[in-house]
Design a protein around this motif. Structure first.
Motif, PDB file in Angstrom:
ATOM      1  N   GLY A  87       0.876  -1.295   0.032  1.00 23.39           N
ATOM      2  CA  GLY A  87      -0.016  -0.087   0.047  1.00 23.39           C
ATOM      3  C   GLY A  87       0.747   1.344  -0.012  1.00 23.39           C
ATOM      4  O   GLY A  87       0.227   2.505  -0.354  1.00 23.39           O
ATOM      5  N   ASP A  88       2.157   1.205   0.393  1.00 21.27           N
ATOM      6  CA  ASP A  88       2.893   2.520   0.217  1.00 21.27           C
ATOM      7  C   ASP A  88       3.019   2.986  -1.281  1.00 21.27           C
ATOM      8  O   ASP A  88       3.189   2.318  -2.106  1.00 21.27           O
ATOM      9  N   ILE A  89       3.067   4.284  -1.506  1.00 19.18           N
ATOM     10  CA  ILE A  89       3.357   4.853  -2.843  1.00 19.18           C
ATOM     11  C   ILE A  89       4.936   5.356  -2.632  1.00 19.18           C
ATOM     12  O   ILE A  89       5.304   5.968  -1.743  1.00 19.18           O
ATOM     13  N   VAL A  90       5.736   4.478  -3.771  1.00 17.59           N
ATOM     14  CA  VAL A  90       6.985   4.713  -3.634  1.00 17.59           C
ATOM     15  C   VAL A  90       7.557   5.520  -5.108  1.00 17.59           C
ATOM     16  O   VAL A  90       6.860   5.353  -6.205  1.00 17.59           O
ATOM     17  N   VAL A  91       8.520   6.241  -5.029  1.00 13.50           N
ATOM     18  CA  VAL A  91       9.331   6.969  -6.090  1.00 13.50           C
ATOM     19  C   VAL A  91      10.439   5.606  -6.508  1.00 13.50           C
ATOM     20  O   VAL A  91      11.045   5.391  -5.572  1.00 13.50           O
ATOM     21  N   LEU A  92      10.681   5.403  -7.571  1.00  9.19           N
ATOM     22  CA  LEU A  92      11.466   4.327  -8.010  1.00  9.19           C
ATOM     23  C   LEU A  92      12.359   5.008  -9.342  1.00  9.19           C
ATOM     24  O   LEU A  92      11.912   5.790 -10.091  1.00  9.19           O
ATOM     25  N   GLU A  93      13.503   4.401  -9.601  1.00  6.09           N
ATOM     26  CA  GLU A  93      14.243   4.614 -10.564  1.00  6.09           C
ATOM     27  C   GLU A  93      14.016   3.282 -11.697  1.00  6.09           C
ATOM     28  O   GLU A  93      14.035   2.141 -11.319  1.00  6.09           O
ATOM     29  N   HIS A  94      13.174   3.468 -13.041  1.00  4.52           N
ATOM     30  CA  HIS A  94      12.868   2.505 -13.738  1.00  4.52           C
ATOM     31  C   HIS A  94      14.489   1.535 -13.841  1.00  4.52           C
ATOM     32  O   HIS A  94      15.471   2.208 -14.098  1.00  4.52           O
ATOM     33  N   PRO A  95      14.070   0.086 -13.869  1.00  4.18           N
ATOM     34  CA  PRO A  95      15.218  -0.644 -13.851  1.00  4.18           C
ATOM     35  C   PRO A  95      16.087  -0.765 -15.119  1.00  4.18           C
ATOM     36  O   PRO A  95      17.360  -0.912 -15.118  1.00  4.18           O
ATOM     37  N   VAL A  96      15.624  -0.232 -16.143  1.00  2.00           N
ATOM     38  CA  VAL A  96      16.253  -0.257 -17.448  1.00  2.00           C
ATOM     39  C   VAL A  96      16.406   1.203 -17.906  1.00  2.00           C
ATOM     40  O   VAL A  96      17.716   1.590 -18.188  1.00  2.00           O
ATOM     41  N   THR A  97      15.643   2.161 -17.759  1.00  2.00           N
ATOM     42  CA  THR A  97      15.699   3.631 -18.352  1.00  2.00           C
ATOM     43  C   THR A  97      16.081   4.427 -17.478  1.00  2.00           C
ATOM     44  O   THR A  97      16.733   5.548 -17.658  1.00  2.00           O
ATOM     45  N   ARG A  98      16.096   4.225 -16.165  1.00  2.00           N
ATOM     46  CA  ARG A  98      16.602   5.020 -15.011  1.00  2.00           C
ATOM     47  C   ARG A  98      15.571   6.269 -15.132  1.00  2.00           C
ATOM     48  O   ARG A  98      15.856   7.290 -14.288  1.00  2.00           O
ATOM     49  N   VAL A  99      14.495   6.372 -15.437  1.00  2.00           N
ATOM     50  CA  VAL A  99      13.501   7.421 -15.414  1.00  2.00           C
ATOM     51  C   VAL A  99      12.818   7.201 -13.999  1.00  2.00           C
ATOM     52  O   VAL A  99      12.543   6.157 -13.629  1.00  2.00           O
ATOM     53  N   ASP A 100      12.481   8.149 -13.413  1.00  2.00           N
ATOM     54  CA  ASP A 100      11.559   8.237 -12.168  1.00  2.00           C
ATOM     55  C   ASP A 100      10.225   7.788 -12.603  1.00  2.00           C
ATOM     56  O   ASP A 100       9.678   8.434 -13.272  1.00  2.00           O
ATOM     57  N   TYR A 101       9.759   7.109 -11.767  1.00  2.00           N
ATOM     58  CA  TYR A 101       8.363   6.691 -12.011  1.00  2.00           C
ATOM     59  C   TYR A 101       7.721   6.525 -10.371  1.00  2.00           C
ATOM     60  O   TYR A 101       8.484   6.490  -9.382  1.00  2.00           O
ATOM     61  N   ILE A 102       6.524   6.756 -10.239  1.00  2.00           N
ATOM     62  CA  ILE A 102       5.788   6.651  -9.010  1.00  2.00           C
ATOM     63  C   ILE A 102       4.493   5.801  -9.077  1.00  2.00           C
ATOM     64  O   ILE A 102       3.925   5.631  -9.935  1.00  2.00           O
ATOM     65  N   LYS A 103       4.726   4.631  -8.266  1.00  2.00           N
ATOM     66  CA  LYS A 103       3.631   3.606  -8.125  1.00  2.00           C
ATOM     67  C   LYS A 103       3.466   2.867  -6.571  1.00  2.00           C
ATOM     68  O   LYS A 103       4.019   3.550  -5.845  1.00  2.00           O
ATOM     69  N   ARG A 104       2.422   2.197  -6.627  1.00  2.00           N
ATOM     70  CA  ARG A 104       2.045   1.693  -5.248  1.00  2.00           C
ATOM     71  C   ARG A 104       2.540   0.235  -5.097  1.00  2.00           C
ATOM     72  O   ARG A 104       2.462  -0.511  -5.843  1.00  2.00           O
ATOM     73  N   VAL A 105       3.062   0.083  -3.910  1.00  2.00           N
ATOM     74  CA  VAL A 105       3.371  -1.334  -3.718  1.00  2.00           C
ATOM     75  C   VAL A 105       2.208  -2.437  -3.467  1.00  2.00           C
ATOM     76  O   VAL A 105       1.508  -2.167  -2.563  1.00  2.00           O
ATOM     77  N   ILE A 106       2.249  -3.384  -4.358  1.00  2.00           N
ATOM     78  CA  ILE A 106       0.878  -4.398  -4.147  1.00  2.00           C
ATOM     79  C   ILE A 106       1.512  -5.535  -3.638  1.00  2.00           C
ATOM     80  O   ILE A 106       0.967  -6.515  -2.836  1.00  2.00           O
ATOM     81  N   GLY A 107       2.660  -6.075  -4.057  1.00  2.00           N
ATOM     82  CA  GLY A 107       3.132  -7.460  -3.720  1.00  2.00           C
ATOM     83  C   GLY A 107       4.624  -7.385  -3.166  1.00  2.00           C
ATOM     84  O   GLY A 107       5.502  -6.561  -3.827  1.00  2.00           O
ATOM     85  N   LEU A 108       4.677  -8.384  -2.361  1.00  4.21           N
ATOM     86  CA  LEU A 108       6.124  -8.297  -1.568  1.00  4.21           C
ATOM     87  C   LEU A 108       6.850  -9.677  -2.086  1.00  4.21           C
ATOM     88  O   LEU A 108       6.060 -10.355  -2.523  1.00  4.21           O
ATOM     89  N   PRO A 109       8.197  -9.989  -1.557  1.00  7.63           N
ATOM     90  CA  PRO A 109       8.900 -10.875  -2.040  1.00  7.63           C
ATOM     91  C   PRO A 109       8.025 -12.068  -1.448  1.00  7.63           C
ATOM     92  O   PRO A 109       7.553 -12.381  -0.403  1.00  7.63           O
ATOM     93  N   GLY A 110       7.766 -13.049  -2.390  1.00 10.51           N
ATOM     94  CA  GLY A 110       7.118 -14.464  -1.944  1.00 10.51           C
ATOM     95  C   GLY A 110       5.826 -14.594  -2.449  1.00 10.51           C
ATOM     96  O   GLY A 110       5.189 -15.636  -2.619  1.00 10.51           O
ATOM     97  N   ASP A 111       5.191 -13.201  -2.793  1.00 17.93           N
ATOM     98  CA  ASP A 111       3.717 -13.182  -3.089  1.00 17.93           C
ATOM     99  C   ASP A 111       3.488 -13.803  -4.343  1.00 17.93           C
ATOM    100  O   ASP A 111       4.415 -13.566  -5.344  1.00 17.93           O
ATOM    101  N   THR A 112       2.272 -14.254  -4.676  1.00 19.79           N
ATOM    102  CA  THR A 112       1.874 -14.586  -5.866  1.00 19.79           C
ATOM    103  C   THR A 112       0.773 -13.717  -6.486  1.00 19.79           C
ATOM    104  O   THR A 112      -0.022 -13.588  -5.736  1.00 19.79           O
ATOM    105  N   ILE A 113       0.923 -12.941  -7.587  1.00 25.37           N
ATOM    106  CA  ILE A 113       0.100 -11.779  -7.956  1.00 25.37           C
ATOM    107  C   ILE A 113      -0.720 -12.349  -9.192  1.00 25.37           C
ATOM    108  O   ILE A 113      -0.023 -12.935 -10.346  1.00 25.37           O
TER     109      ILE A 113
END
Length: 279
Positions: A87-113
């Protein structure tokens, strides 16, 4: 000679002061907090194109993505790392382009989505969804944003002014984080996805405008995140809206800066509410 030495000392002090100020600003931006501008409608209805946010850098520890202006080389590892909450809203670097994105955390490590017809499932269980009344938001120069998919929801209110009448679905994630999303109905590419298990040290991120967000469900070629995102790519957590503008400000007219402010947006807390009865 004494005057020349004095002048050189003055210039040297000025340069040192400028360097110190630059390093101080960079340090605060990278380690404590930085401003962030919302450039699209992907996080509607909560965040609007034209919102300015404060993003804190310390809640999840620090990585290469914490360094402002993308100055740090990409490297594995995180100092004092702590996973975000669902549910946290996070800012991140796109893993490929390194452009800033902002999204919400939906799944954590080990979750199946998985998504079926736009409905979200986490670890095989449907996420609680509650249809809300239509949300009416005034149209302005910043809203809908560029390349927005929300244009078809523009109508005129009783006074003849254009507004967005948006279909809202409230979701409650495991753990209780609850927030509003936009569901534009069936027929969108991102309505069906997975199932996919999130690898260790990765997060599954989605936009609240579920049918208008290039997120973990969307390929890199389509400007999406291309699946779960490495935790190291997270730069910080969105905390509060500092102010918001409607796109009418003119840079050389200070009066227009104040006239362009959207009322009621400043001070909005971006941490999700929690349903204490949710599991």
């Amino acid at each position: 000679m004494a005057k020349a030495d004095k002048d050189e000392g003055g210039w040297g002090k000025l340069i040192r002061d400028v360097v110190v100020i630059v390093l101080l600003v960079l340090g605060i931006h990278s380690c404590v907090a930085k401003p962030f501008y919302i450039p699209s409608d992907s996080m509607m209805p909560g965040l609007r194109n034209g919102d300015r946010l404060v993003v804190s850098k310390y809640p999840y520890g620090w990585s290469y993505a914490s360094v402002s202006f993308h100055l740090a080389p990409k490297m594995a590892g995180r100092l004092f790392g702590k996973l975000p909450a669902r549910g946290d809203i996070v800012v991140l670097e796109h893993p490929v382009t390194r452009v800033d994105y902002i999204k919400r955390v939906i799944g954590l490590p080990g979750d199946t989505i998985e998504l079926k017809g736009g409905a979200l499932f986490i670890n095989g269980k449907p996420v609680k969804r509650e249809v809300q009344p239509m949300l009416s938001i005034p149209v302005d120069a910043n809203l809908p944003g560029p390349d927005s998919s929300l244009g078809r929801f523009i109508v005129k209110d009783a006074a003849g002014k254009e507004v967005l009448e948006l279909p809202i679905v409230r979701e409650t994630l495991p753990g209780g984080a609850t927030f509003d999303t936009i569901d534009m109905g069936p027929g969108y590419q991102t309505d069906d996805y997975g199932p996919i298990k999130i690898p260790a040290d990765h997060l599954f991120l989605m936009g609240d405008n579920r049918d208008g967000s290039a997120d973990s469900r969307v390929s890199v070629q389509q400007k999406g995140l291309g699946g779960p995102v490495p935790f190291d790519a997270i730069a910080g957590r969105a905390e509060i809206i500092s102010f918001s503008t409607d796109g009418t400000a003119i840079w050389y007219n200070p009066v227009s800066w104040f006239e362009a402010l959207r009322p009621g947006r400043a001070g909005t807390n971006l941490r999700p509410e929690h349903d204490k009865g949710a599991k």
